[in-house]
Design a protein around this motif. Structure first.
Motif, PDB file in Angstrom:
ATOM      1  N   LEU A  85       0.834  -1.202   0.000  1.00  0.00           N
ATOM      2  CA  LEU A  85       0.000   0.000   0.000  1.00  0.00           C
ATOM      3  C   LEU A  85       0.867   1.249   0.000  1.00  0.00           C
ATOM      4  O   LEU A  85       0.551   2.237  -0.682  1.00  0.00           O
ATOM      5  N   MET A  86       1.976   1.236   0.754  1.00  0.00           N
ATOM      6  CA  MET A  86       2.878   2.384   0.747  1.00  0.00           C
ATOM      7  C   MET A  86       3.464   2.617  -0.638  1.00  0.00           C
ATOM      8  O   MET A  86       3.628   3.766  -1.064  1.00  0.00           O
ATOM      9  N   ASP A  87       3.759   1.547  -1.349  1.00  0.00           N
ATOM     10  CA  ASP A  87       4.275   1.703  -2.708  1.00  0.00           C
ATOM     11  C   ASP A  87       3.245   2.394  -3.610  1.00  0.00           C
ATOM     12  O   ASP A  87       3.592   3.264  -4.408  1.00  0.00           O
ATOM     13  N   SER A  88       1.972   2.006  -3.467  1.00  0.00           N
ATOM     14  CA  SER A  88       0.921   2.632  -4.277  1.00  0.00           C
ATOM     15  C   SER A  88       0.733   4.094  -3.894  1.00  0.00           C
ATOM     16  O   SER A  88       0.522   4.953  -4.763  1.00  0.00           O
ATOM     17  N   ILE A  89       0.812   4.392  -2.599  1.00  0.00           N
ATOM     18  CA  ILE A  89       0.655   5.779  -2.147  1.00  0.00           C
ATOM     19  C   ILE A  89       1.804   6.641  -2.668  1.00  0.00           C
ATOM     20  O   ILE A  89       1.587   7.773  -3.135  1.00  0.00           O
ATOM     21  N   PHE A 132      -9.293   0.629   4.576  1.00  0.00           N
ATOM     22  CA  PHE A 132      -9.834  -0.593   3.967  1.00  0.00           C
ATOM     23  C   PHE A 132      -8.766  -1.340   3.186  1.00  0.00           C
ATOM     24  O   PHE A 132      -8.616  -2.565   3.300  1.00  0.00           O
ATOM     25  N   LEU A 133      -7.981  -0.609   2.394  1.00  0.00           N
ATOM     26  CA  LEU A 133      -6.956  -1.245   1.574  1.00  0.00           C
ATOM     27  C   LEU A 133      -5.841  -1.826   2.436  1.00  0.00           C
ATOM     28  O   LEU A 133      -5.222  -2.834   2.067  1.00  0.00           O
ATOM     29  N   ARG A 165      -6.234   3.018  -8.175  1.00  0.00           N
ATOM     30  CA  ARG A 165      -4.894   3.608  -8.188  1.00  0.00           C
ATOM     31  C   ARG A 165      -4.121   3.296  -6.904  1.00  0.00           C
ATOM     32  O   ARG A 165      -2.911   3.131  -6.931  1.00  0.00           O
ATOM     33  N   LEU A 166      -4.840   3.245  -5.766  1.00  0.00           N
ATOM     34  CA  LEU A 166      -4.189   2.985  -4.487  1.00  0.00           C
ATOM     35  C   LEU A 166      -4.172   1.500  -4.128  1.00  0.00           C
ATOM     36  O   LEU A 166      -3.685   1.151  -3.040  1.00  0.00           O
ATOM     37  N   ALA A 167      -4.692   0.642  -4.973  1.00  0.00           N
ATOM     38  CA  ALA A 167      -4.798  -0.781  -4.642  1.00  0.00           C
ATOM     39  C   ALA A 167      -3.421  -1.380  -4.375  1.00  0.00           C
ATOM     40  O   ALA A 167      -2.470  -1.134  -5.129  1.00  0.00           O
TER      41      ALA A 167
END
Length: 518
Positions: A85-89, A132-133, A165-167
């Motif tokens: 999730l941090m990578d997506s953010i 949630f993610l 996009r944030l998945a």
């Protein structure tokens, strides 16, 4: 047992996938401390006890305390999110959480029900998606395990795009469901299974009645723009949907205001929620420069052209009150400026999506819209908002101008007010607790001066019943008919027929009497 949503652990640290053994580094240059990652197995997660963990937000009096000030040095890495999730953010370009994100994410990560009250354009979407993610894991259930209800189709599509996009994984599946478009693609997506459903309450109920969607596995429910959904009559639909969700779920409610109607929903469908009131005393963003023009109706379009010529906006959103007026303005504006378009509820959904996509990419520079679109438009480069018509509902003013000045950026909001709309403009100023500056364009007279002629004496003649003078009272007689005795008046001789200039009344009536209704 395989968990669909990993239960929260004691404290603020969260389960990290076993493949990710390295900690999430802090983005602060002076910080050498890694995020403490305690990888928990499913058996450890099943032993979770959500009793008092020493956090002050669990106190029932936490709602009354003011929200903490935003720490400018705080970054998303400080929230203890899992590595994917941090990578997506980071890939999305998010570094520092906004105040609403900083306040909502920690209690939501702990599994608490949260009421996030904040104005538009503050980052509420990521505030309820990230928890949630972070707890989501791949599963074999058909789903959905999360639902997000929104008032408009555009907002539903926008949230679904942000979720994708944030998945944290390519296996994450999000399906937007809304009316005005074909059902088959939605039916196919729901049949394949999904993790998150985002849509309008009406279309969600349609799928529930068809049997194409089940809410029996929902663990996470969000009501976004709850006040707007209640305003447009979705209350009954929302309650039907929430009643079909399991009682053991986490519920988040996002709203700019929390009236009594929303409090009734909270008391019925939320469990000990943490109320985070992030709405400032001034409802509009301070970085939005607000002004107004006083203009006559027949000069509004010419004023709009002058404003566009003076301001030279990067992108401009123009709000009108009615769909027919939007079409009329578009026919005139497309002849004056290039890259103009119009969007409202009467257009087919496919066309609305194409227009919104072109507006976000900059292919459309001037977009004319109605109030239905005031909460579903999120464009990064939007510099100007023009209220071609002042909103009759003053709360819509905040949502309109909130399309610009998003997440700390500058913006300009210009309103056109008719000479007789001074009271409405004052109501808007009182609501936002701020004076809106008057503006004018040099060399252009937007409103004709009102001529003040000399005062004329007007003589009012009234011939109604009130104008009939009562007969004179005899000497000494009072209003109540009691007074001194007086000599009876001498009888008068009957008039001579030949000398009476007054004509003899017809049927014994001397005067004409008209109905009181006239």
């Amino acid at each position: 047992m395989e968990y669909v949503l990993i239960p929260p652990t004691n404290g603020d640290d969260w389960t990290v996938p076993e493949a990710d053994s390295e900690p999430v580094p802090s983005e602060e240059p002076d910080s050498d401390q890694p995020v403490d990652e305690n990888a928990h197995s499913d058996e450890d997660a099943s032993d979770f006890d959500d009793d008092d963990d020493g956090d002050p937000s669990d106190d029932p009096d936490h709602e009354a305390s003011p929200p903490p000030e935003t720490d400018p040095a705080m970054v998303f890495a400080d929230l203890g999110l899992m590595r994917p999730l941090m990578d997506s953010i980071n890939q999305a370009g998010y570094t520092h959480p906004t105040p609403i994100q900083e306040a909502v994410i920690p209690p939501a990560l702990r599994g608490k029900d949260v009421i996030g009250q904040a104005q538009t354009g503050t980052g509420k979407t990521a505030a309820f998606l990230i928890p949630f993610l972070n707890r989501w894991r791949p599963h074999t259930l058909k789903g959905p395990i999360g639902v997000v209800m929104t008032p408009t189709r555009e907002l539903a599509l926008q949230i679904a795009t942000e979720a994708e996009r944030l998945a944290p994984s390519s296996k994450f599946r999000c399906i937007p469901v809304y009316g005005g478009t074909g059902m088959q693609s939605q039916l196919n997506g729901l049949a394949r299974g999904c993790d998150l459903v985002v849509g309008t309450p009406g279309r969600m109920l349609d799928h529930l009645q068809r049997g194409s969607m089940s809410l029996s596995q929902v663990r996470y429910a969000v009501l976004d723009e709850a006040d707007r959904m209640l305003d447009i009559g979705f209350r009954d639909d929302i309650e039907r949907i929430l009643k079909r969700c399991p009682t053991e779920r986490q519920t988040l409610l996002m709203s700019a205001t929390v009236p009594e109607s929303i409090k009734r929903l909270v008391n019925r469908y939320m469990k000990d929620p943490v109320h985070l009131h992030m709405t400032p005393n001034t409802l509009t963003v301070d970085k939005i420069r607000q002004s107004y023009f006083t203009v006559d109706p027949d000069r509004k379009f010419e004023l709009l052209k002058r404003v566009i010529e003076r301001e030279k906006p990067r992108q401009c959103l123009i709000f009108v009150e009615r769909k027919r007026w939007a079409d009329n303005l578009y026919r005139d504006l497309k002849r004056a400026v290039p890259k103009a378009a119009v969007i409202h509820g009467d257009l087919p959904q496919s066309q609305r999506e194409k227009i919104m996509a072109a507006f976000r990419t900059g292919e459309i520079k001037y977009l004319i819209a109605t109030d239905v679109m005031s909460r579903g438009i999120d464009v990064v480069d939007l510099s100007h908002v023009v209220n071609f018509d002042l909103p009759m509902d003053i709360e819509n003013y905040v949502h309109r101008i909130g399309r610009t000045g998003r997440i700390g950026k500058d913006g300009i909001a210009i309103s056109f007010a008719l000479p007789e709309q001074g009271g409405l403009l004052t109501d808007i100023e009182m609501m936002i607790n701020r004076l809106i500056e008057a503006d004018q364009i040099e060399g252009f007279e937007a409103a004709a001066p009102r001529a003040k002629g000399p005062y004329r004496e007007v003589k009012v003649v009234f011939s109604g019943l009130d104008a009939v003078k009562p007969p004179p009272k005899p000497d000494g007689q009072e209003d109540d008919g009691w007074g001194a005795d007086a000599a009876p008046a001498a009888p008068t001789a009957p008039p001579i027929e030949g000398n009476d200039p007054v004509k003899k009344p017809v049927f014994g009536r001397r005067n004409k009497k008209y109905s009181q209704r006239l």
